[in-house]
Scaffold this motif. Structure first.
Motif, mmCIF file in Angstrom:
data_model
loop_
_atom_site.group_PDB
_atom_site.id
_atom_site.type_symbol
_atom_site.label_atom_id
_atom_site.label_comp_id
_atom_site.label_asym_id
_atom_site.label_seq_id
_atom_site.Cartn_x
_atom_site.Cartn_y
_atom_site.Cartn_z
ATOM 1 N N CYS A 22 0.866 -1.178 0.000
ATOM 2 C CA CYS A 22 0.000 0.000 0.000
ATOM 3 C C CYS A 22 0.901 1.226 0.000
ATOM 4 O O CYS A 22 1.531 1.541 1.016
ATOM 5 C CB CYS A 22 -0.905 -0.004 1.211
ATOM 6 N N ALA A 23 0.997 1.896 -1.147
ATOM 7 C CA ALA A 23 1.788 3.112 -1.265
ATOM 8 C C ALA A 23 0.951 4.299 -0.803
ATOM 9 O O ALA A 23 -0.174 4.485 -1.279
ATOM 10 C CB ALA A 23 2.247 3.307 -2.699
ATOM 11 N N VAL A 24 1.501 5.073 0.123
ATOM 12 C CA VAL A 24 0.762 6.166 0.757
ATOM 13 C C VAL A 24 1.351 7.508 0.348
ATOM 14 O O VAL A 24 2.583 7.676 0.332
ATOM 15 C CB VAL A 24 0.806 6.017 2.283
ATOM 16 N N SER A 25 0.501 8.468 0.040
ATOM 17 C CA SER A 25 0.937 9.839 -0.210
ATOM 18 C C SER A 25 0.006 10.781 0.542
ATOM 19 O O SER A 25 -1.129 10.430 0.865
ATOM 20 C CB SER A 25 0.922 10.154 -1.711
ATOM 21 N N GLY A 26 0.513 11.964 0.854
ATOM 22 C CA GLY A 26 -0.285 12.957 1.547
ATOM 23 C C GLY A 26 -0.051 13.020 3.042
ATOM 24 O O GLY A 26 -0.537 13.933 3.711
ATOM 25 N N ASP A 27 0.670 12.057 3.589
ATOM 26 C CA ASP A 27 1.019 12.059 5.004
ATOM 27 C C ASP A 27 2.101 11.010 5.226
ATOM 28 O O ASP A 27 2.292 10.119 4.388
ATOM 29 C CB ASP A 27 -0.206 11.747 5.873
ATOM 30 N N THR A 28 2.780 11.124 6.353
ATOM 31 C CA THR A 28 3.814 10.131 6.662
ATOM 32 C C THR A 28 3.185 8.978 7.432
ATOM 33 O O THR A 28 2.364 9.179 8.335
ATOM 34 C CB THR A 28 4.942 10.754 7.491
ATOM 35 N N ILE A 29 3.586 7.761 7.070
ATOM 36 C CA ILE A 29 2.863 6.590 7.568
ATOM 37 C C ILE A 29 3.076 6.328 9.052
ATOM 38 O O ILE A 29 2.299 5.604 9.664
ATOM 39 C CB ILE A 29 3.212 5.336 6.755
ATOM 40 N N ASP A 30 4.116 6.919 9.655
ATOM 41 C CA ASP A 30 4.307 6.691 11.081
ATOM 42 C C ASP A 30 3.505 7.667 11.933
ATOM 43 O O ASP A 30 3.588 7.620 13.168
ATOM 44 C CB ASP A 30 5.784 6.733 11.461
ATOM 45 N N GLU A 44 -19.610 -8.618 4.882
ATOM 46 C CA GLU A 44 -19.218 -7.288 5.312
ATOM 47 C C GLU A 44 -17.697 -7.138 5.264
ATOM 48 O O GLU A 44 -16.957 -8.110 5.369
ATOM 49 C CB GLU A 44 -19.713 -7.034 6.746
ATOM 50 N N ARG A 45 -17.284 -5.901 5.128
ATOM 51 C CA ARG A 45 -15.858 -5.603 5.147
ATOM 52 C C ARG A 45 -15.336 -5.807 6.564
ATOM 53 O O ARG A 45 -15.957 -5.348 7.529
ATOM 54 C CB ARG A 45 -15.625 -4.168 4.683
ATOM 55 N N GLU A 46 -14.199 -6.480 6.705
ATOM 56 C CA GLU A 46 -13.662 -6.765 8.030
ATOM 57 C C GLU A 46 -12.204 -6.323 8.134
ATOM 58 O O GLU A 46 -11.440 -6.423 7.169
ATOM 59 C CB GLU A 46 -13.765 -8.262 8.352
ATOM 60 N N GLY A 47 -11.846 -5.853 9.327
ATOM 61 C CA GLY A 47 -10.470 -5.463 9.573
ATOM 62 C C GLY A 47 -9.586 -6.687 9.713
ATOM 63 O O GLY A 47 -9.959 -7.662 10.362
ATOM 64 N N VAL A 48 -8.404 -6.624 9.112
ATOM 65 C CA VAL A 48 -7.467 -7.741 9.116
ATOM 66 C C VAL A 48 -6.264 -7.435 10.003
ATOM 67 O O VAL A 48 -5.883 -8.242 10.844
ATOM 68 C CB VAL A 48 -6.994 -8.048 7.677
ATOM 69 N N ALA A 49 -5.667 -6.249 9.817
ATOM 70 C CA ALA A 49 -4.474 -5.878 10.587
ATOM 71 C C ALA A 49 -4.296 -4.371 10.514
ATOM 72 O O ALA A 49 -4.807 -3.717 9.595
ATOM 73 C CB ALA A 49 -3.231 -6.587 10.056
ATOM 74 N N ALA A 50 -3.566 -3.830 11.479
ATOM 75 C CA ALA A 50 -3.291 -2.396 11.494
ATOM 76 C C ALA A 50 -1.915 -2.160 12.100
ATOM 77 O O ALA A 50 -1.398 -2.987 12.858
ATOM 78 C CB ALA A 50 -4.364 -1.639 12.273
ATOM 79 N N ILE A 51 -1.366 -0.981 11.775
ATOM 80 C CA ILE A 51 -0.062 -0.591 12.310
ATOM 81 C C ILE A 51 -0.087 0.893 12.597
ATOM 82 O O ILE A 51 -0.679 1.681 11.841
ATOM 83 C CB ILE A 51 1.075 -0.967 11.335
ATOM 84 N N TYR A 52 0.565 1.282 13.697
ATOM 85 C CA TYR A 52 0.438 2.678 14.146
ATOM 86 C C TYR A 52 1.590 3.093 15.027
ATOM 87 O O TYR A 52 2.130 2.276 15.770
ATOM 88 C CB TYR A 52 -0.874 2.821 14.921
ATOM 89 N N GLY A 53 1.927 4.383 14.953
ATOM 90 C CA GLY A 53 2.858 4.960 15.900
ATOM 91 C C GLY A 53 4.309 4.813 15.509
ATOM 92 O O GLY A 53 4.670 4.032 14.643
#
Length: 125
Positions: A22-30, A44-53
């Protein structure tokens, strides 16, 4: 405005592996919560995984713990989802999503502010 572009989907057999990007633009991913969701036809759409901080704290749905790994490359502003030991029930469209208010309820699609277009994962038995 955060923009997200997924890639890496495909068709594999039961037990196979894929790596989604997933290439991200417009903000820094951390500085934002980035999550992967999936949606199978008729479900239904379901959450699989997330990363933060800054420390890259991770979250996983019980159904994928031990098989999927979320990671990121800050230099490339890209988030990855490594999918191992794939099963037919993992089939679906996989989406990358960003939320500006942390990872509270990261698994809830309504808590995400920005979405990519999705990449298809198909696992055959």
């Amino acid at each position: 405005q955060v923009q997200l572009v997924e890639s890496g989907g495909g068709s594999v057999q039961d037990g196979g592996s894929l790596r989604l990007s997933c290439a991200v633009s417009g903000d820094t991913i951390d500085s934002i919560c980035l999550a992967w969701f999936r949606q199978a036809p008729g479900k239904e759409r379901e959450g699989v995984a997330a990363i933060y901080g800054s420390d890259g704290f991770t979250f996983y749905a019980n159904s994928v713990k031990g098989r999927f790994t979320i990671s990121r490359d800050n230099a490339k502003n890209t988030v990855f989802l490594q999918l191992n030991s794939l099963k037919p029930e993992d089939t679906g469209m996989y989406y990358c999503a960003a939320g500006r208010w942390g990872c509270t309820r990261w698994y809830d699609p309504s808590s995400r502010n920005y979405w990519g277009q999705g990449t298809q994962v198909t696992v055959s038995s």
